[in-house]
Write a protein that holds these residues in place. Structure first.
Motif, PDB file in Angstrom:
ATOM      1  N   LEU B  19       0.918  -1.254   0.061  1.00 29.44           N
ATOM      2  CA  LEU B  19       0.031   0.081   0.007  1.00 29.44           C
ATOM      3  C   LEU B  19       1.060   1.270   0.180  1.00 29.44           C
ATOM      4  O   LEU B  19       0.663   2.159  -0.765  1.00 29.44           O
ATOM      5  N   LEU B  20       2.096   1.207   0.807  1.00 25.48           N
ATOM      6  CA  LEU B  20       2.725   2.416   0.745  1.00 25.48           C
ATOM      7  C   LEU B  20       3.400   2.800  -0.471  1.00 25.48           C
ATOM      8  O   LEU B  20       3.499   3.531  -0.919  1.00 25.48           O
ATOM      9  N   VAL B  21       4.005   1.589  -1.207  1.00 24.88           N
ATOM     10  CA  VAL B  21       4.340   1.847  -2.175  1.00 24.88           C
ATOM     11  C   VAL B  21       3.425   2.320  -3.433  1.00 24.88           C
ATOM     12  O   VAL B  21       3.899   3.395  -4.392  1.00 24.88           O
ATOM     13  N   TRP B  22       2.324   2.092  -3.252  1.00 24.05           N
ATOM     14  CA  TRP B  22       1.309   2.409  -4.031  1.00 24.05           C
ATOM     15  C   TRP B  22       0.877   3.903  -3.855  1.00 24.05           C
ATOM     16  O   TRP B  22       0.950   4.905  -4.821  1.00 24.05           O
ATOM     17  N   VAL B  23       0.878   4.458  -2.651  1.00 21.38           N
ATOM     18  CA  VAL B  23       0.728   5.694  -2.260  1.00 21.38           C
ATOM     19  C   VAL B  23       1.898   6.600  -2.891  1.00 21.38           C
ATOM     20  O   VAL B  23       1.710   7.566  -3.383  1.00 21.38           O
ATOM     21  N   GLY B  24       3.221   5.960  -2.423  1.00 16.82           N
ATOM     22  CA  GLY B  24       4.312   6.883  -3.172  1.00 16.82           C
ATOM     23  C   GLY B  24       4.262   6.965  -4.458  1.00 16.82           C
ATOM     24  O   GLY B  24       4.582   8.284  -5.144  1.00 16.82           O
ATOM     25  N   ALA B  25       3.961   5.871  -5.308  1.00 17.52           N
ATOM     26  CA  ALA B  25       3.957   6.077  -6.737  1.00 17.52           C
ATOM     27  C   ALA B  25       2.882   7.064  -7.352  1.00 17.52           C
ATOM     28  O   ALA B  25       3.302   7.943  -8.152  1.00 17.52           O
ATOM     29  N   GLU B  26       1.735   6.859  -6.913  1.00 18.86           N
ATOM     30  CA  GLU B  26       0.581   7.833  -7.182  1.00 18.86           C
ATOM     31  C   GLU B  26       0.999   9.173  -7.120  1.00 18.86           C
ATOM     32  O   GLU B  26       0.764  10.145  -7.645  1.00 18.86           O
ATOM     33  N   ALA B  27       1.447   9.445  -5.607  1.00 17.69           N
ATOM     34  CA  ALA B  27       1.915  10.720  -5.132  1.00 17.69           C
ATOM     35  C   ALA B  27       2.903  11.357  -6.098  1.00 17.69           C
ATOM     36  O   ALA B  27       2.872  12.630  -6.647  1.00 17.69           O
ATOM     37  N   TRP B  28       3.903  10.504  -6.214  1.00 22.28           N
ATOM     38  CA  TRP B  28       4.989  10.900  -7.218  1.00 22.28           C
ATOM     39  C   TRP B  28       4.580  11.445  -8.637  1.00 22.28           C
ATOM     40  O   TRP B  28       4.915  12.475  -9.195  1.00 22.28           O
ATOM     41  N   ASN B  29       3.538  10.606  -9.014  1.00 17.99           N
ATOM     42  CA  ASN B  29       3.254  10.761 -10.557  1.00 17.99           C
ATOM     43  C   ASN B  29       2.363  12.014 -10.791  1.00 17.99           C
ATOM     44  O   ASN B  29       2.686  12.920 -11.487  1.00 17.99           O
ATOM     45  N   VAL B  30       1.621  12.320  -9.659  1.00 19.32           N
ATOM     46  CA  VAL B  30       0.828  13.501  -9.762  1.00 19.32           C
ATOM     47  C   VAL B  30       1.518  14.937  -9.335  1.00 19.32           C
ATOM     48  O   VAL B  30       1.368  15.796 -10.112  1.00 19.32           O
ATOM     49  N   GLU B  31       2.595  14.641  -8.532  1.00 20.54           N
ATOM     50  CA  GLU B  31       3.240  15.703  -8.329  1.00 20.54           C
ATOM     51  C   GLU B  31       4.233  16.359  -9.695  1.00 20.54           C
ATOM     52  O   GLU B  31       4.525  17.399  -9.696  1.00 20.54           O
ATOM     53  N   ARG B  32       4.635  15.117 -10.189  1.00 16.78           N
ATOM     54  CA  ARG B  32       5.274  15.561 -11.450  1.00 16.78           C
ATOM     55  C   ARG B  32       4.435  16.496 -12.506  1.00 16.78           C
ATOM     56  O   ARG B  32       5.005  17.212 -13.021  1.00 16.78           O
ATOM     57  N   LEU B  33       3.351  15.756 -12.509  1.00 19.98           N
ATOM     58  CA  LEU B  33       2.663  16.573 -13.593  1.00 19.98           C
ATOM     59  C   LEU B  33       2.032  17.918 -13.133  1.00 19.98           C
ATOM     60  O   LEU B  33       2.278  18.985 -13.909  1.00 19.98           O
ATOM     61  N   VAL B  34       1.826  18.348 -11.852  1.00 19.67           N
ATOM     62  CA  VAL B  34       1.467  19.497 -11.336  1.00 19.67           C
ATOM     63  C   VAL B  34       2.747  20.522 -11.235  1.00 19.67           C
ATOM     64  O   VAL B  34       2.618  21.731 -11.308  1.00 19.67           O
ATOM     65  N   GLU B  35       3.872  19.777 -11.048  1.00 22.72           N
ATOM     66  CA  GLU B  35       5.014  20.656 -10.881  1.00 22.72           C
ATOM     67  C   GLU B  35       5.489  21.426 -12.223  1.00 22.72           C
ATOM     68  O   GLU B  35       6.046  22.514 -12.024  1.00 22.72           O
ATOM     69  N   HIS B  36       5.282  20.839 -13.372  1.00 20.06           N
ATOM     70  CA  HIS B  36       5.874  21.359 -14.605  1.00 20.06           C
ATOM     71  C   HIS B  36       4.936  22.487 -14.969  1.00 20.06           C
ATOM     72  O   HIS B  36       3.879  22.390 -15.470  1.00 20.06           O
ATOM     73  N   VAL B  37       5.708  23.601 -15.122  1.00 17.52           N
ATOM     74  CA  VAL B  37       5.151  24.859 -15.698  1.00 17.52           C
ATOM     75  C   VAL B  37       5.034  24.974 -17.183  1.00 17.52           C
ATOM     76  O   VAL B  37       6.038  24.711 -17.638  1.00 17.52           O
ATOM     77  N   PRO B  38       3.937  25.125 -17.616  1.00 18.18           N
ATOM     78  CA  PRO B  38       3.897  25.137 -19.208  1.00 18.18           C
ATOM     79  C   PRO B  38       4.644  26.271 -19.565  1.00 18.18           C
ATOM     80  O   PRO B  38       4.970  27.264 -18.926  1.00 18.18           O
ATOM     81  N   ALA B  39       5.377  25.989 -20.909  1.00 22.20           N
ATOM     82  CA  ALA B  39       6.311  27.204 -21.267  1.00 22.20           C
ATOM     83  C   ALA B  39       5.842  28.715 -21.490  1.00 22.20           C
ATOM     84  O   ALA B  39       6.563  29.265 -21.210  1.00 22.20           O
ATOM     85  N   ASP B  40       4.405  28.574 -22.042  1.00 19.08           N
ATOM     86  CA  ASP B  40       4.016  29.903 -22.116  1.00 19.08           C
ATOM     87  C   ASP B  40       3.374  30.715 -20.988  1.00 19.08           C
ATOM     88  O   ASP B  40       2.383  31.508 -21.400  1.00 19.08           O
ATOM     89  N   ALA B  41       3.383  30.162 -19.970  1.00 21.93           N
ATOM     90  CA  ALA B  41       2.744  30.723 -18.739  1.00 21.93           C
ATOM     91  C   ALA B  41       2.865  31.951 -18.520  1.00 21.93           C
ATOM     92  O   ALA B  41       4.262  32.446 -18.562  1.00 21.93           O
ATOM     93  N   GLU B  42       2.042  32.844 -18.009  1.00 18.64           N
ATOM     94  CA  GLU B  42       2.201  34.386 -18.039  1.00 18.64           C
ATOM     95  C   GLU B  42       2.762  34.627 -16.603  1.00 18.64           C
ATOM     96  O   GLU B  42       2.193  33.991 -15.568  1.00 18.64           O
ATOM     97  N   VAL B  43       3.773  35.518 -16.306  1.00 19.15           N
ATOM     98  CA  VAL B  43       4.171  35.652 -14.865  1.00 19.15           C
ATOM     99  C   VAL B  43       3.650  36.313 -14.158  1.00 19.15           C
ATOM    100  O   VAL B  43       3.204  37.736 -14.801  1.00 19.15           O
ATOM    101  N   ILE B  44       3.018  36.168 -12.791  1.00 16.37           N
ATOM    102  CA  ILE B  44       2.439  37.208 -12.075  1.00 16.37           C
ATOM    103  C   ILE B  44       3.482  37.264 -10.726  1.00 16.37           C
ATOM    104  O   ILE B  44       3.856  36.082 -10.155  1.00 16.37           O
ATOM    105  N   LYS B  45       4.115  38.379 -10.464  1.00 15.59           N
ATOM    106  CA  LYS B  45       4.720  38.570  -9.358  1.00 15.59           C
ATOM    107  C   LYS B  45       3.838  38.697  -8.168  1.00 15.59           C
ATOM    108  O   LYS B  45       3.134  39.686  -8.152  1.00 15.59           O
TER     109      LYS B  45
END
Lengths: 509, 142, 87
Positions: B19-45
């Motif tokens: 179960l722990l391996v499953w949790v880790g793998a799922e979390a890793w995969n989703v984190e990878r998806l949400v961390e990559h910023v699209p190249a054309d994203a507009e910057v807001i400071k």
């Protein structure tokens, strides 16, 4: 065991004693006193949050000071000293030695705590128990903040001294006929938690000194205006205080290891797996500290490493749960008050652990971080598991300490009220966090869901408070007028196996 | 101790680890998806300070206490703080990152519906922490 | 024993090191548009389904244990350790 309260003695004989049961009694009384003081603060906080807008606390500064002192008190002045109380009473008996290894050091370690508690309470600092710079460096008002720093410093030293004492008592003063592998699991729990303290605390001690010199303007370790890094403090802090979580929980599990076989009328299912799990927890506890800091801008690699480290702590905790359930299986269980607390504590331990696994998943941090989910999660540990185990053990110790029985029915009422209250408070806090309410807020916008859930939580807190009041009344009344306990077998279990009963240690005063 | 087999405990530990391996793998995969910023994203400071939020768009427009964005566009927040640590949070869009003085932290999102949302501070930052709020307005794209 | 260690080393080289490399290297390439609400909350609900299933099993086991092995249960019988009084 010595009956401190049955045999009348002048109070200074107990206060200036270095005998382990006397010091244990002092720890016990002080920790319970601080439990009630911290609990009253919690009640104020909950009443304030019953409705949006100011209720009974005049301003946010007072509120911030209250939750800071609430957290500091219950962790450092209730849970830790309570564990020391139990350890002082039982560890020497379990390793069959006449006292702790260093009796005077033992008394010194205790007497450092009241001044530290006074510093924390008289200062009434406002920067949360976490004291995160730069807030604690540039914004937190003096002298409260400095008093808190000195208070924690003293508590840290006291803890290190106490831990050295436990380690030496267990490893060096153990009876030669008793191999480590046969030592009771509760003594093992104190050995492993003391080892964690020795390794973990110095880091925080250093961080406190750096914080203090930063506040005095002599250095800039954590102040970005002069080139410091506030995140460095987070690392130092959590390197101590994530393992510290296990320092809190391991003795509580040890207490359950004492109660559950006794009341199930069976030996523990597997002594060796309990020992193994304690050692595992002590080691793995150091691999997970930065999971508190996913949101501080850590890289993907760092997050992954600490997620794996966090998950690695789960199998050991799960082994304890298995051990408890397998011990109860096939027993003839007497549900006296201590056993009820232990079983309730295991149930909530599982819930807290499952929440912890969910917490460790990196992306869910975007939902739960610094929300009420976190508050619910760690309260399930500190209240639901650790305090439940400790309360159960307080009932278990009561006849040995006072020579009298507490009122059994009232003890059970205390348990039922607390169990229902804990579920109402802490489970609802999880859901409130999912709705996005931040923690450490004095007031909140009037969203209907937030209001409803805050009111449920406050009502649960009132149940907890009623239970605690019943407990206090029960203990105070029974101390003087309870039925005299049958010292051979106070809980009518039938076994002839009682450490306290076997104890023949005379006072050496 | 007692005489019993250990197989049940081994099976149990195996299930827990799986179960722990499953949790880790799922979390890793989703984190990878949400961390990559699209190249054309507009910057807001984004800048946090005691106790309000200010925003600066790529074209130089500044806003205080409110933020206007367009539907369907990717935005990359560069979050920092002027004094103490805050935490920038749009709970409805699961956006959360600490505002740390001396650092710039990054988080991104794509608003997909017109509407108003709460922006709040999630890290304790002192006296008015509870009231450190702003509004997010998602508008039709022009 | 030695062959076991050897096997472990081989296993580490073949599987674990590439997995770790892959896991830690992720995060460099630019991402695509996605709705983080949907992705993250979906993960949350998947985990809740599992957590509540396990929770039901564990708490069910505990309730059954408490009900079946309480001393007031008609089926309760003394454990074998009670004869000697040592446990």
């Amino acid at each position: 065991m010595v009956l401190e309260l049955q045999k009348p003695r002048p109070i200074w004989q107990i206060m200036f004693s270095t005998h382990h049961t006397d010091v244990g009694l002092l720890y016990l009384i002080m920790s319970l006193a601080f439990f009630f003081m911290g609990g009253v603060l919690a009640l104020f906080i909950r009443i304030e949050l019953f409705l949006p807008g100011p209720q009974i606390i005049a301003d946010s500064m007072t509120f911030n000071r209250m939750f800071t002192v609430h957290g500091t008190t219950l962790i450092f002045l209730f849970i830790l000293p309570f564990a020391s109380a139990v350890g002082n009473y039982f560890v020497p008996i379990m390793v069959r030695y006449k006292d702790m290894a260093y009796p005077k050091l033992n008394a010194i370690a205790f007497w450092m705590l009241p001044p530290a508690g006074a510093l924390v309470w008289l200062g009434f600092a406002d920067f949360t128990w976490y004291a995160q710079p730069p807030y604690s460096v540039i914004s937190a008002p003096a002298p409260a903040a400095d008093m808190w720093i000195f208070g924690l410093k003293i508590i840290g030293i006291s803890q290190v001294l106490g831990s050295i004492n436990f380690i030496v008592t267990i490893l060096k003063c153990k009876h030669p006929d008793l191999p480590l592998s046969k030592m009771p699991l509760m003594a093992w729990s104190f050995l492993s938690s003391s080892l964690i303290v020795i390794v973990a605390i110095p880091t925080f001690a250093a961080a406190l000194l750096m914080l203090l010199t930063d506040r005095m303007g002599m250095s800039g370790f954590f102040d970005p205006n002069v080139g410091g890094d506030p995140i460095a403090y987070s690392h130092l802090f959590w390197f101590t205080f994530h393992p510290e979580v296990y320092v809190l929980v391991i003795p509580a599990i040890g207490m359950m290891y004492e109660i559950i076989p006794r009341f199930s009328r069976k030996p523990i299912f597997s002594h060796s797996s309990g020992v193994f799990a304690f050692i595992m927890l002590a080691m793995v506890s150091f691999a997970s500290w930065a999971h508190h800091m996913y949101a501080t801008g850590m890289s993907f690699t760092e997050k992954t490493v600490f997620m794996v480290g966090t998950l690695a702590a789960v199998p050991a905790s799960a082994m304890h749960v298995f051990n408890f359930l397998a011990t109860m299986w096939g027993g003839r269980i007497k549900f006296a008050t201590p056993m009820m607390w232990s079983v309730g504590g295991i149930a909530l331990f599982f819930a807290a652990g499952a929440g912890g696994v969910v917490n460790s998943a990196m992306p869910l941090d975007f939902i739960t971080h610094d929300s009420y989910w976190v508050v619910g999660h760690f309260h399930l540990f500190v209240m639901g598991t650790i305090a439940f185990g400790s309360f159960g053990f307080a009932y278990y110790m009561f006849p040995y300490v006072t020579g009298r029985m507490y009122h059994e029915k009232l003890g059970q009422v205390h348990f039922v009220l607390s169990f229902v209250g804990a579920i109402l408070v802490f489970f609802t806090q999880h859901i409130l966090g999912l709705f996005g309410m931040p923690r450490r807020v004095y007031d909140y916008p009037p969203f209907p869901e937030w209001i409803a859930m805050n009111q449920i939580i406050t009502m649960g807190a009132v149940l907890l408070a009623i239970g605690a009041a019943i407990w206090l009344g029960n203990f105070i009344y029974s101390m003087g007028r309870g039925k005299p306990a049958d010292m051979e077998d106070p809980f009518k279990l039938g076994g002839k196996y009682y450490y306290p009963y076997q104890q023949k240690t005379p006072h050496h005063d | 101790m007692s005489e019993h087999g250990n197989w049940a405990e081994w099976v149990y530990i195996g299930v827990v680890c799986a179960l722990l391996v499953w949790v880790g793998a799922e979390a890793w995969n989703v984190e990878r998806l949400v961390e990559h910023v699209p190249a054309d994203a507009e910057v807001i400071k984004v800048t946090g300070q005691q106790w309000f939020w200010s925003f600066e768009h790529e074209d130089g427009t500044k806003e205080i206490g409110e933020l206007h964005v367009e539907k369907g566009k990717a935005y990359k927040f560069e979050v920092t703080s002027k004094d103490v640590i805050h935490s920038f949070n749009i709970h409805d869009y699961v956006v959360l990152i600490d505002a740390v003085p001396g650092r710039i932290n990054i988080v991104w999102f794509v608003p997909d519906e017109v509407g108003e949302h709460e922006i709040q501070c999630r890290e304790y930052c002192g006296l008015l922490h509870y009231n450190m709020r702003a509004k997010l307005y998602v508008e039709e794209s022009t | 024993m030695r062959s076991k260690i050897g096997l472990l080393v081989v296993f580490t080289i073949i599987f674990i090191i590439p997995t770790l490399n892959y896991a830690f290297a992720a995060g460099d390439e630019p991402g695509e548009y996605l709705d983080r609400r949907v992705v993250i909350w979906n993960l949350f609900f998947r985990m809740m389904v599992v957590a509540f299933t396990i929770g039901a099993v564990v708490s069910g086991t505990m309730v059954w244990l408490v009900w079946r092995f309480r001393e007031s249960n008609p089926n309760a019988k003394p454990t074998k350790y009670e004869e000697t009084g040592e446990w």
